[in-house]
Write a protein that holds these residues in place. Structure first.
Motif, PDB file in Angstrom:
ATOM      1  N   ASP A   2      -1.932   0.661   6.274  1.00  0.00           N
ATOM      2  CA  ASP A   2      -1.152   0.960   5.080  1.00  0.00           C
ATOM      3  C   ASP A   2      -1.885   0.358   3.879  1.00  0.00           C
ATOM      4  O   ASP A   2      -2.769  -0.496   4.034  1.00  0.00           O
ATOM      5  CB  ASP A   2       0.230   0.322   5.266  1.00  0.00           C
ATOM      6  CG  ASP A   2       1.075   0.398   4.022  1.00  0.00           C
ATOM      7  OD1 ASP A   2       1.218   1.508   3.464  1.00  0.00           O
ATOM      8  OD2 ASP A   2       1.596  -0.653   3.597  1.00  0.00           O
ATOM      9  N   ASP A   4      -0.165  -0.188   0.151  1.00  0.00           N
ATOM     10  CA  ASP A   4       0.667  -1.009  -0.736  1.00  0.00           C
ATOM     11  C   ASP A   4       1.436  -2.087   0.012  1.00  0.00           C
ATOM     12  O   ASP A   4       2.131  -1.820   0.989  1.00  0.00           O
ATOM     13  CB  ASP A   4       1.640  -0.125  -1.517  1.00  0.00           C
ATOM     14  CG  ASP A   4       0.934   0.595  -2.645  1.00  0.00           C
ATOM     15  OD1 ASP A   4       0.252  -0.083  -3.442  1.00  0.00           O
ATOM     16  OD2 ASP A   4       1.059   1.827  -2.727  1.00  0.00           O
ATOM     17  N   ASP A   5       1.272  -3.288  -0.480  1.00  0.00           N
ATOM     18  CA  ASP A   5       1.887  -4.498   0.072  1.00  0.00           C
ATOM     19  C   ASP A   5       1.338  -4.883   1.442  1.00  0.00           C
ATOM     20  O   ASP A   5       1.836  -5.802   2.075  1.00  0.00           O
ATOM     21  CB  ASP A   5       3.418  -4.406   0.090  1.00  0.00           C
ATOM     22  CG  ASP A   5       3.991  -4.642  -1.305  1.00  0.00           C
ATOM     23  OD1 ASP A   5       3.375  -5.394  -2.067  1.00  0.00           O
ATOM     24  OD2 ASP A   5       5.053  -4.083  -1.605  1.00  0.00           O
ATOM     25  N   THR A   6       0.298  -4.154   1.876  1.00  0.00           N
ATOM     26  CA  THR A   6      -0.441  -4.558   3.068  1.00  0.00           C
ATOM     27  C   THR A   6      -1.838  -5.048   2.660  1.00  0.00           C
ATOM     28  O   THR A   6      -2.238  -6.145   2.999  1.00  0.00           O
ATOM     29  CB  THR A   6      -0.566  -3.387   4.062  1.00  0.00           C
ATOM     30  OG1 THR A   6       0.745  -3.046   4.515  1.00  0.00           O
ATOM     31  CG2 THR A   6      -1.422  -3.747   5.275  1.00  0.00           C
ATOM     32  N   ASP A  87       3.275  -3.069   6.273  1.00  0.00           N
ATOM     33  CA  ASP A  87       4.283  -4.061   5.874  1.00  0.00           C
ATOM     34  C   ASP A  87       5.707  -3.550   6.035  1.00  0.00           C
ATOM     35  O   ASP A  87       6.643  -4.301   5.791  1.00  0.00           O
ATOM     36  CB  ASP A  87       4.069  -4.491   4.422  1.00  0.00           C
ATOM     37  CG  ASP A  87       4.375  -3.363   3.463  1.00  0.00           C
ATOM     38  OD1 ASP A  87       3.656  -2.344   3.501  1.00  0.00           O
ATOM     39  OD2 ASP A  87       5.351  -3.478   2.695  1.00  0.00           O
ATOM     40  N   GLN A  88       5.873  -2.270   6.387  1.00  0.00           N
ATOM     41  CA  GLN A  88       7.236  -1.737   6.421  1.00  0.00           C
ATOM     42  C   GLN A  88       7.649  -1.303   7.824  1.00  0.00           C
ATOM     43  O   GLN A  88       6.972  -0.497   8.472  1.00  0.00           O
ATOM     44  CB  GLN A  88       7.381  -0.563   5.455  1.00  0.00           C
ATOM     45  CG  GLN A  88       7.341  -1.023   4.004  1.00  0.00           C
ATOM     46  CD  GLN A  88       8.045  -0.053   3.096  1.00  0.00           C
ATOM     47  OE1 GLN A  88       9.207   0.292   3.317  1.00  0.00           O
ATOM     48  NE2 GLN A  88       7.352   0.389   2.082  1.00  0.00           N
ATOM     49  N   ASP A  92       5.815   2.237   8.567  1.00  0.00           N
ATOM     50  CA  ASP A  92       4.589   1.932   9.318  1.00  0.00           C
ATOM     51  C   ASP A  92       4.857   1.688  10.804  1.00  0.00           C
ATOM     52  O   ASP A  92       4.207   2.282  11.668  1.00  0.00           O
ATOM     53  CB  ASP A  92       3.914   0.692   8.719  1.00  0.00           C
ATOM     54  CG  ASP A  92       3.616   0.863   7.243  1.00  0.00           C
ATOM     55  OD1 ASP A  92       3.028   1.904   6.871  1.00  0.00           O
ATOM     56  OD2 ASP A  92       3.967  -0.037   6.464  1.00  0.00           O
TER      57      ASP A  92
HETATM   58 MG   LIG Z   1       3.342  -0.711   2.379  1.00  0.00          MG
END
Ligand SMILES: [Mg+2]
Length: 131
Positions: A2, A4-6, A87-88, A92
């Motif tokens: 992933d 974003d935010d990963t 991160d989700q 994910d």
């Molecule tokens: Mg993410």
């Protein structure tokens, strides 16, 4: 992986150089890497180009078609040899597990920038709470 935010915080503009170095190490070790992101094309393409890896933007995780596209980029490896890092939980991890892949849930780099992401984080905490 992933995006974003990963690999970078969802509101961040740039990926840390350390992350690009890590990509380089993975590729040098023969690990096939692709970015599978629900994020927009320009943002995903910029990171993928600098990292030297293929990418799917606006992928549509957790749906199966997203993971099929990602697997195609990796050259159709056997699913038991593929891990999804993200991160989700509900995009994910859920999508990866349904696709027969190993899922690696990472700690998000930010609380998320979209309202539905923030809501998902609340639900994730509830699902993942210690029992
Ligand atoms: Mg993410």
């Amino acid at each position: 992986m992933d995006l974003d935010d990963t690999l970078l915080a969802a509101r961040a503009e740039r990926v840390d150089e350390d992350v690009y170095a890590w990509f380089g190490s993975l590729l040098a070790a023969g690990v096939r890497v692709a970015i599978l992101s629900n994020g927009d094309k320009d943002r995903v393409a910029a990171v993928a180009a600098k990292a030297g890896v293929p990418a799917v933007a606006m992928a549509g995780k957790p749906f199966a078609h997203a993971f099929r596209r990602g697997l195609r980029l990796l050259g159709e490896l056997p699913r038991e040899r593929v891990a999804m890092l993200g991160d989700q939980l509900f995009t994910d991890v859920l999508g990866a597990k349904r696709a027969g892949l190993t899922a690696v849930l990472v700690t998000p780099l930010s609380p998320g920038k979209l309202p539905h992401t923030r809501l998902a984080r609340l639900l994730e905490r509830w699902v993942l709470r210690e029992r």
